[in-house]
Design a protein around this motif. Structure first.
Motif, PDB file in Angstrom:
ATOM      1  N   GLY A   1       0.816  -1.221   0.000  1.00  0.00           N
ATOM      2  CA  GLY A   1       0.000   0.000   0.000  1.00  0.00           C
ATOM      3  C   GLY A   1       0.842   1.260   0.000  1.00  0.00           C
ATOM      4  N   GLU A   2       1.873   1.278   0.812  1.00  0.00           N
ATOM      5  CA  GLU A   2       2.769   2.439   0.881  1.00  0.00           C
ATOM      6  C   GLU A   2       3.441   2.684  -0.472  1.00  0.00           C
ATOM      7  OE1 GLU A   2       7.083   2.722   2.780  1.00  0.00           O
ATOM      8  OE2 GLU A   2       5.518   2.635   4.315  1.00  0.00           O
ATOM      9  N   THR A   3       3.911   1.632  -1.086  1.00  0.00           N
ATOM     10  CA  THR A   3       4.577   1.743  -2.390  1.00  0.00           C
ATOM     11  C   THR A   3       3.596   2.214  -3.457  1.00  0.00           C
ATOM     12  OG1 THR A   3       6.162   0.016  -1.797  1.00  0.00           O
ATOM     13  CG2 THR A   3       5.849   0.438  -4.142  1.00  0.00           C
ATOM     14  N   LEU A   4       2.432   1.630  -3.494  1.00  0.00           N
ATOM     15  CA  LEU A   4       1.420   2.005  -4.490  1.00  0.00           C
ATOM     16  C   LEU A   4       0.996   3.460  -4.318  1.00  0.00           C
ATOM     17  CD1 LEU A   4      -0.309   1.011  -6.836  1.00  0.00           C
ATOM     18  CD2 LEU A   4      -1.985   0.216  -5.152  1.00  0.00           C
ATOM     19  N   ALA A   5       0.787   3.900  -3.093  1.00  0.00           N
ATOM     20  CA  ALA A   5       0.384   5.290  -2.840  1.00  0.00           C
ATOM     21  C   ALA A   5       1.478   6.258  -3.286  1.00  0.00           C
ATOM     22  CB  ALA A   5       0.070   5.483  -1.363  1.00  0.00           C
ATOM     23  N   ARG A   6       2.708   5.970  -2.954  1.00  0.00           N
ATOM     24  CA  ARG A   6       3.846   6.843  -3.310  1.00  0.00           C
ATOM     25  C   ARG A   6       3.977   6.957  -4.828  1.00  0.00           C
ATOM     26  NH1 ARG A   6       9.793   4.928  -3.255  1.00  0.00           N
ATOM     27  NH2 ARG A   6      10.910   6.858  -3.671  1.00  0.00           N
TER      28      ARG A   6
ATOM     29  N   LEU B   1       3.025   9.773 -10.092  1.00  0.00           N
ATOM     30  CA  LEU B   1       2.480   9.719 -11.451  1.00  0.00           C
ATOM     31  C   LEU B   1       1.477  10.855 -11.677  1.00  0.00           C
ATOM     32  CD1 LEU B   1       1.929   5.904 -12.078  1.00  0.00           C
ATOM     33  CD2 LEU B   1       3.343   7.447 -13.440  1.00  0.00           C
ATOM     34  N   ARG B   2       0.618  11.078 -10.693  1.00  0.00           N
ATOM     35  CA  ARG B   2      -0.353  12.183 -10.803  1.00  0.00           C
ATOM     36  C   ARG B   2       0.366  13.514 -10.956  1.00  0.00           C
ATOM     37  NH1 ARG B   2      -4.416  12.399  -6.082  1.00  0.00           N
ATOM     38  NH2 ARG B   2      -4.532  14.458  -6.971  1.00  0.00           N
TER      39      ARG B   2
ATOM     40  N   VAL C   1      -5.200   8.086 -10.858  1.00  0.00           N
ATOM     41  CA  VAL C   1      -4.499   7.010 -11.555  1.00  0.00           C
ATOM     42  C   VAL C   1      -5.365   5.760 -11.463  1.00  0.00           C
ATOM     43  CG1 VAL C   1      -2.429   5.559 -11.628  1.00  0.00           C
ATOM     44  CG2 VAL C   1      -2.219   7.989 -11.057  1.00  0.00           C
ATOM     45  N   TYR C   2      -5.803   5.282 -12.617  1.00  0.00           N
ATOM     46  CA  TYR C   2      -6.519   4.015 -12.658  1.00  0.00           C
ATOM     47  C   TYR C   2      -5.532   2.898 -12.354  1.00  0.00           C
ATOM     48  CZ  TYR C   2     -10.780   5.693 -15.102  1.00  0.00           C
ATOM     49  OH  TYR C   2     -11.956   6.288 -15.458  1.00  0.00           O
ATOM     50  N   ILE C   3      -6.017   1.872 -11.676  1.00  0.00           N
ATOM     51  CA  ILE C   3      -5.199   0.697 -11.379  1.00  0.00           C
ATOM     52  C   ILE C   3      -5.942  -0.522 -11.901  1.00  0.00           C
ATOM     53  CG2 ILE C   3      -4.138  -0.711  -9.574  1.00  0.00           C
ATOM     54  CD1 ILE C   3      -4.167   1.875  -7.822  1.00  0.00           C
ATOM     55  N   TYR C   4      -5.301  -1.217 -12.830  1.00  0.00           N
ATOM     56  CA  TYR C   4      -5.869  -2.423 -13.418  1.00  0.00           C
ATOM     57  C   TYR C   4      -4.986  -3.599 -13.031  1.00  0.00           C
ATOM     58  CZ  TYR C   4      -7.804   1.035 -16.733  1.00  0.00           C
ATOM     59  OH  TYR C   4      -8.420   2.100 -17.299  1.00  0.00           O
TER      60      TYR C   4
END
Length: 163
Positions: free
Chosen positions: A68-73, A78-79, A87-90
């Motif tokens: 979660g920390e990595t994905l949020a950062r 990216l934004r 940011v869409y996540i697929y």
């Protein structure tokens, strides 16, 4: 850490980036981020665990703790770098049996960009790549210039390494 699979294209890391039309932007002990250099969407990226697992339920230990920390950062950066609103996540797993998240920067004025709730707006074509994978390309939105996509990847790399 569990060894990687010798048959998995994503486990080959940097060695496979050119054939996957992407460049490495960042990695740490558990995660690897690459950005597409052949996309209709600036900043389209992939986050994957360095360990070979096939789906999100197999995350464990520090890998699961840092997810979660990595994905949020990464999505925050990216934004900021693309000026997108979200940011869409697929998560797909049919063609490549290695967990990888597709991260797609999206602007609120969605009708003027290639992304929508079905991934790519309009008509698409599928091209078979030399490695057996498929590249989905929009007929309605051109692939952005590779130099621009590489420059964005370089900016992301500098920020992620600098943090």
């Amino acid at each position: 850490m569990t060894p990687t699979s010798t048959e998995c294209v994503l486990c080959r890391g940097r060695e496979a980036d050119a054939e996957l039309l992407r460049v490495e932007v960042w990695e740490d002990t558990y995660w690897r981020l690459t950005t597409s250099i052949c996309s209709e969407v600036a900043g389209f990226s992939y986050l994957e665990p360095r360990r070979h697992i096939t789906d999100i339920t197999q995350l464990d230990g520090d890998e699961a703790r840092t997810f979660g920390e990595t994905l949020a950062r990464i999505t925050r950066m990216l934004r900021e770098e693309t000026g997108s609103d979200l940011v869409y996540i697929y998560v797909f797993g049919d063609s490549v049996p290695h967990l990888h998240l597709h991260l797609a920067p999206r602007h609120a004025h969605g009708a003027t960009e290639p992304l929508n709730d079905q991934m790519i707006r309009g008509e698409t074509t599928t091209q078979k790549m030399a490695n057996g994978m498929e590249l989905v390309v929009s007929k309605d939105y051109p692939v952005l210039p590779e130099d621009d996509l590489r420059a964005l990847a370089d900016r992301l790399r500098q920020r992620l390494v600098g943090e």
